[in-house]
Write an enzyme that holds these catalytic residues in place. Structure first.
Site, short mmCIF file in Angstrom:
data_model
loop_
_atom_site.label_atom_id
_atom_site.label_comp_id
_atom_site.label_asym_id
_atom_site.label_seq_id
_atom_site.Cartn_x
_atom_site.Cartn_y
_atom_site.Cartn_z
N SER A 119 -7.50 -0.04 12.59
CA SER A 119 -7.04 1.37 12.61
C SER A 119 -5.78 1.67 13.62
O SER A 119 -4.86 0.79 13.49
CB SER A 119 -8.34 2.34 13.06
OG SER A 119 -7.65 3.64 12.66
N HIS A 142 -6.24 0.40 7.34
CA HIS A 142 -6.67 1.40 6.44
C HIS A 142 -5.95 3.03 6.59
O HIS A 142 -5.29 3.28 7.59
CB HIS A 142 -8.30 1.64 6.47
CG HIS A 142 -8.54 2.30 7.77
ND1 HIS A 142 -9.80 2.84 7.88
CD2 HIS A 142 -7.94 2.71 8.93
CE1 HIS A 142 -10.11 3.39 9.32
NE2 HIS A 142 -8.72 3.34 9.78
#
Length: 354
Positions: A119, A142
């Site tokens: 992330s 993501h």
């Protein structure tokens, strides 16, 4: 309502967490305990290198914020800085602030992923001048996520904000590895995970570090005694005298060396250490005297013995047959005795008449 991408909570939860943080600060002050932070900056073993460890979530209520990290980072004056990351991500905006602080630092920055850089932690990794992936580590990208409470308009605004933040993060990957924003957004929507070699192939990292070979220490190790686990059991107490020697096959001589006990011995020939003349004189000195052979009169061979006469074969006597012989003889017929005279006379008369 409070709204934050990546870590979004309602206003009442935010107020509750603020009170909990205030209580925690008072308890630390009473016991003289410093606040636990999600990062650590230390001097490494080399005098010209400092080390930063990001080993937890980025940001958060109970840890240090980005402004504290940046303030500590300004105190690093070493020309080289190694940033070691093992983080699942966290606050998007605090992660971007940390990444920009690293980019603006004058030191040469090497990012080393020790566990996971997921992330926003993967975005922080992109700030390094060089990125290294330790063995068996992973990097994940993501789309930004968040929590929102409200009406339909609030939801639409949140969706637009998350798309904008995700585009911004995709630009960070594209600036490092090349490609377009849309290409990286497609990978981010699929929540793409990279192993070390895959991250290097995607140009998100510069090197996949190799595992050092086993059994090749960098420094010579002192000799150690044989460990107890490697020693053989002494089975003499159980009557075991070792493996049995195989029996020699018929026609083969027995190996007498197997019956000899004791350690092996070393045999050295003195003849190999002396010259030929010296060896010859030594052999002549120790050789036994040769005794003369006395002449003997030849002995005539003894005559061969005469052959023994052959004995006639005697048939064995059947004692049982002799005992029952009288039982097997025919008894005279009484009627024949009575009429014998009649038959004799008749025949004689017949003969006369004829």
């Amino acid at each position: 309502m409070s709204r934050m991408p990546g870590l979004t909570v309602p206003a009442n939860v935010t107020a509750f967490m603020a009170k909990q943080r205030e209580k925690a600060d008072k308890l630390r002050a009473q016991h003289g305990i410093e606040a636990q932070s999600w990062y650590r900056i230390t001097n490494a073993t080399a005098p010209d290198e400092a080390e930063v460890m990001l080993y937890d979530e980025v940001g958060g209520w109970f840890g240090a914020t980005a402004d504290q990290f940046i303030a500590d980072l300004r105190g690093v004056t070493a020309p080289n800085l190694r940033v070691r990351i093992n983080s699942p991500g966290g606050s998007v905006f605090e992660g971007i602030a940390i990444a920009n602080a690293l980019r603006s630092h004058p030191a040469n920055i090497v990012v080393q992923v020790d566990g996971i850089a997921a992330s926003i932690a993967s975005v922080i990794a992109m700030a390094g001048d060089r990125i290294e992936m330790a063995p068996n580590t992973m990097l994940m990208i993501h789309d930004a996520s968040g929590v929102c409470l409200g009406n339909a308009s609030d939801m639409e605004e949140m969706a637009e904000l998350l798309d904008l933040i995700s585009d911004n993060i995709a630009d960070a990957y594209a600036a490092r590895a090349g490609g377009t924003r849309d290409e990286w957004r497609a990978l981010m929507r699929a929540e793409k995970w990279f192993l070390p070699e895959e991250a290097v192939e995607a140009k998100l990292a510069d090197e996949a570090l190799q595992v050092p070979k086993a059994g090749t220490p960098s420094e010579p190790q002192p000799e150690e005694e044989e460990p107890d686990m490697a020693r053989a059991f002494d089975l003499a107490a159980y009557g075991y005298a070792g493996p049995k020697q195989p029996k020699p096959e018929p026609g083969q001589p027995k190996d007498v060396t197997a019956d000899l006990a004791g350690p092996p011995t070393l045999v050295i020939s003195v003849a190999d250490l002396l010259d030929e003349d010296t060896v010859a004189r030594l052999r002549a000195a120790v050789a036994p005297p040769v005794e003369p052979v006395a002449e003997t009169t030849p002995v005539e061979p003894a005559p061969e013995p005469a052959p023994e006469p052959e004995l006639l074969a005697v048939e064995p006597v059947d004692e049982w047959a002799d005992m029952v012989a009288h039982l097997t003889q025919d008894e005279p017929d009484a009627w024949s005795v009575l009429v014998s005279n009649l038959t004799t006379t008749a025949s004689s008369s017949a003969a006369t008449e004829a």
